[in-house]
Scaffold this motif. Structure first.
Motif, mmCIF file in Angstrom:
data_model
loop_
_atom_site.group_PDB
_atom_site.id
_atom_site.type_symbol
_atom_site.label_atom_id
_atom_site.label_comp_id
_atom_site.label_asym_id
_atom_site.label_seq_id
_atom_site.Cartn_x
_atom_site.Cartn_y
_atom_site.Cartn_z
ATOM 1 N N PRO A 1 0.802 -1.216 0.000
ATOM 2 C CA PRO A 1 0.000 0.000 0.000
ATOM 3 C C PRO A 1 0.837 1.270 0.000
ATOM 4 O O PRO A 1 0.484 2.229 -0.652
ATOM 5 C CB PRO A 1 -0.825 -0.127 1.280
ATOM 6 N N SER A 2 1.949 1.292 0.718
ATOM 7 C CA SER A 2 2.762 2.502 0.761
ATOM 8 C C SER A 2 3.396 2.818 -0.593
ATOM 9 O O SER A 2 3.752 3.953 -0.861
ATOM 10 C CB SER A 2 3.853 2.368 1.820
ATOM 11 N N THR B 1 -5.444 4.859 -1.373
ATOM 12 C CA THR B 1 -4.426 5.015 -0.342
ATOM 13 C C THR B 1 -4.759 6.262 0.474
ATOM 14 O O THR B 1 -5.613 7.055 0.089
ATOM 15 C CB THR B 1 -3.029 5.203 -0.966
ATOM 16 N N LYS C 1 -5.293 6.200 4.017
ATOM 17 C CA LYS C 1 -5.870 5.807 5.311
ATOM 18 C C LYS C 1 -7.266 6.356 5.580
ATOM 19 O O LYS C 1 -7.795 6.184 6.661
ATOM 20 C CB LYS C 1 -4.946 6.176 6.471
ATOM 21 N N THR D 1 -11.344 0.761 3.641
ATOM 22 C CA THR D 1 -10.295 1.642 4.152
ATOM 23 C C THR D 1 -9.258 1.828 3.060
ATOM 24 O O THR D 1 -8.903 0.884 2.361
ATOM 25 C CB THR D 1 -9.640 1.026 5.411
ATOM 26 N N CYS D 2 -8.755 3.039 2.921
ATOM 27 C CA CYS D 2 -7.766 3.357 1.889
ATOM 28 C C CYS D 2 -6.382 2.913 2.346
ATOM 29 O O CYS D 2 -5.553 3.714 2.783
ATOM 30 C CB CYS D 2 -7.797 4.845 1.582
ATOM 31 N N ASP D 3 -6.141 1.611 2.231
ATOM 32 C CA ASP D 3 -4.870 1.027 2.655
ATOM 33 C C ASP D 3 -4.202 0.247 1.524
ATOM 34 O O ASP D 3 -3.280 -0.528 1.750
ATOM 35 C CB ASP D 3 -5.076 0.127 3.866
#
Length: 157
Positions: A34-35, A89, A91, A113-115
């Motif tokens: 995700p990052s 993405t 959070k 959830t935006c992960d």
């Protein structure tokens, strides 16, 4: 009837169409963490990788905003259901509402959830027409999103 999968492109606006499995799924193994998904184009790549070999019906991507939406103007005549896929993405949380030919699609929980995980929803289509989604983003809007519509089931001629 024969199930045929097809992928759909991503766009930065949101509208709806859908019903089905309300739970998000994690990206397949080997996909970006995700990052590493920092913009809409990267989110589109995540969806393209997750739905390999599927013919796209429409798609979009962009920066998160309080309200998102898009309408797929028409489904092909032989399409019986469509998969809506979404990733984001930042959070934040995204709540979805779907319509098919202007009618709300009743479903259970439609929040993700935006992960970097992939949210999927199967949408039955009784006849060719509009599929739309609308989304409300809460929490952080510092991330990006991408979505696609894919043919899920098609009827043989």
């Amino acid at each position: 009837m024969l199930g045929v999968m097809a992928s759909v492109a991503l766009t930065s606006a949101c509208d709806s169409g859908g019903s089905a499995d309300p739970s998000p799924s994690k990206p397949p193994s080997g996909m970006s963490s995700p990052s590493a998904i920092s913009d809409g184009a990267s989110g589109k790549a995540v969806l393209d990788h997750a739905f390999v070999g599927m013919e796209p019906l429409g798609s979009g991507s962009g920066r998160l905003q309080p309200h998102l939406g898009n309408t797929l103007p028409a489904t092909p005549e032989n399409v019986l259901s469509v998969t809506f896929a979404f990733t984001c993405t930042g959070k934040g949380k995204v709540v979805f509402a779907f319509t098919v030919n202007g009618r709300n699609v009743p479903t259970g929980a439609r929040t993700t959830t935006c992960d970097g995980s992939i949210f999927q929803r199967s949408i039955e289509v009784s006849r060719t027409g509009l599929i739309s989604y609308e989304a409300q983003v809460t929490g952080s809007e510092s991330g990006s999103f991408a979505y696609s519509y894919y043919t899920e089931k098609a009827q043989l001629p």
